[in-house]
Write a protein that holds these residues in place. Sequence first.
Motif, PDB file in Angstrom:
ATOM      1  N   ARG A 176       0.869  -1.259   0.004  1.00 38.17           N
ATOM      2  CA  ARG A 176       0.046   0.153  -0.004  1.00 38.17           C
ATOM      3  C   ARG A 176       0.893   1.331  -0.173  1.00 38.17           C
ATOM      4  NH1 ARG A 176      -3.355  -1.013   4.402  1.00 38.17           N
ATOM      5  NH2 ARG A 176      -4.688  -2.114   2.977  1.00 38.17           N
ATOM      6  N   TYR A 177       0.564   2.267  -0.757  1.00 36.09           N
ATOM      7  CA  TYR A 177       1.542   3.548  -0.805  1.00 36.09           C
ATOM      8  C   TYR A 177       0.207   4.792  -1.155  1.00 36.09           C
ATOM      9  CZ  TYR A 177       1.496   3.464  -6.224  1.00 36.09           C
ATOM     10  OH  TYR A 177       1.012   3.643  -7.352  1.00 36.09           O
ATOM     11  N   TYR A 178       0.953   5.850  -0.830  1.00 38.54           N
ATOM     12  CA  TYR A 178      -0.091   6.860  -0.789  1.00 38.54           C
ATOM     13  C   TYR A 178       0.299   7.866  -2.031  1.00 38.54           C
ATOM     14  CZ  TYR A 178      -1.193   4.898   3.624  1.00 38.54           C
ATOM     15  OH  TYR A 178      -1.562   3.958   4.582  1.00 38.54           O
ATOM     16  N   ARG A 179      -0.657   8.462  -2.722  1.00 37.59           N
ATOM     17  CA  ARG A 179      -0.144   9.365  -3.905  1.00 37.59           C
ATOM     18  C   ARG A 179      -1.024  10.378  -3.840  1.00 37.59           C
ATOM     19  NH1 ARG A 179      -0.956   6.232  -8.904  1.00 37.59           N
ATOM     20  NH2 ARG A 179      -3.168   6.093  -8.409  1.00 37.59           N
ATOM     21  N   CYS A 180      -0.077  11.595  -3.998  1.00 34.89           N
ATOM     22  CA  CYS A 180      -0.832  12.921  -3.930  1.00 34.89           C
ATOM     23  C   CYS A 180      -1.739  13.217  -4.993  1.00 34.89           C
ATOM     24  CB  CYS A 180       0.352  13.893  -3.925  1.00 34.89           C
ATOM     25  SG  CYS A 180      -0.145  15.683  -3.967  1.00 34.89           S
ATOM     26  N   LYS A 181      -2.910  13.702  -4.570  1.00 37.12           N
ATOM     27  CA  LYS A 181      -3.897  13.862  -5.845  1.00 37.12           C
ATOM     28  C   LYS A 181      -3.271  15.108  -6.604  1.00 37.12           C
ATOM     29  CE  LYS A 181      -7.875  11.859  -3.757  1.00 37.12           C
ATOM     30  NZ  LYS A 181      -9.297  12.002  -3.364  1.00 37.12           N
ATOM     31  N   THR A 182      -2.629  16.251  -6.000  1.00 40.44           N
ATOM     32  CA  THR A 182      -2.322  17.226  -6.744  1.00 40.44           C
ATOM     33  C   THR A 182      -1.055  17.002  -7.892  1.00 40.44           C
ATOM     34  OG1 THR A 182      -2.796  18.462  -5.071  1.00 40.44           O
ATOM     35  CG2 THR A 182      -1.184  19.569  -6.541  1.00 40.44           C
TER      36      THR A 182
ATOM     37  N   TYR B  27       4.332   7.911  -2.036  1.00 39.44           N
ATOM     38  CA  TYR B  27       4.992   7.553  -0.731  1.00 39.44           C
ATOM     39  C   TYR B  27       4.569   6.622  -0.239  1.00 39.44           C
ATOM     40  CZ  TYR B  27       6.137  12.860  -0.979  1.00 39.44           C
ATOM     41  OH  TYR B  27       6.486  13.840  -1.562  1.00 39.44           O
ATOM     42  N   PHE B  28       5.515   5.640   0.473  1.00 33.85           N
ATOM     43  CA  PHE B  28       5.219   4.552   1.203  1.00 33.85           C
ATOM     44  C   PHE B  28       4.576   4.967   2.512  1.00 33.85           C
ATOM     45  CE2 PHE B  28       8.496   2.339  -1.313  1.00 33.85           C
ATOM     46  CZ  PHE B  28       7.722   1.443  -1.925  1.00 33.85           C
ATOM     47  N   GLU B  29       4.941   5.920   3.241  1.00 32.34           N
ATOM     48  CA  GLU B  29       4.056   6.345   4.470  1.00 32.34           C
ATOM     49  C   GLU B  29       3.344   7.495   4.208  1.00 32.34           C
ATOM     50  OE1 GLU B  29       4.678   4.420   7.070  1.00 32.34           O
ATOM     51  OE2 GLU B  29       6.098   3.313   6.088  1.00 32.34           O
ATOM     52  N   PRO B  30       2.061   7.668   4.948  1.00 33.69           N
ATOM     53  CA  PRO B  30       1.289   8.662   4.888  1.00 33.69           C
ATOM     54  C   PRO B  30       2.037  10.022   5.356  1.00 33.69           C
ATOM     55  CG  PRO B  30       0.556   7.125   6.627  1.00 33.69           C
ATOM     56  CD  PRO B  30       1.613   6.457   5.982  1.00 33.69           C
ATOM     57  N   ARG B  31       1.829  11.036   4.769  1.00 34.87           N
ATOM     58  CA  ARG B  31       2.220  12.385   5.036  1.00 34.87           C
ATOM     59  C   ARG B  31       1.137  13.298   5.334  1.00 34.87           C
ATOM     60  NH1 ARG B  31       7.924  13.179   2.550  1.00 34.87           N
ATOM     61  NH2 ARG B  31       8.620  11.095   2.481  1.00 34.87           N
ATOM     62  N   GLY B  32       1.378  14.423   6.083  1.00 35.50           N
ATOM     63  CA  GLY B  32       0.517  15.440   6.243  1.00 35.50           C
ATOM     64  C   GLY B  32       0.206  16.432   5.174  1.00 35.50           C
TER      65      GLY B  32
END
Length: 70
Positions: free
Chosen positions: A3-9, A14-19
Motif C-alpha cells: 500500500r502506498y499513498y499518492r498525492c492527488k495534486t 510515498y510509502f508512508e502517509p504524510r500530512g
Amino acid sequence: MTRYYRCKTCKRSYFEPRGMCKCGGEDWEEVEVEDREEVCTELRVTPSGFPDTIKFCLTWAEGTRGWRLS
C-alpha cells in the motif's frame, strides 16, 4: 500487496502517509499494488536482545519511485 499513498495534486507517491506533499498538496489517495522483494539479506549474528536471525528486504512496488526496507 503493498500500500502506498499518492498525492492527488502532483501524483508523487510515498510509502508512508504524510500530512503534506513536497508540492504543498494535502489530498491523498491510497493505492494497493503488487510488490516484489528484490534484494534480501539475513543477519545470523545479531546484537544482544534481538532475535537470533533478522531478515531485511528491499521491496519495489509498481508505480513508486523508491524502495521500501522491510
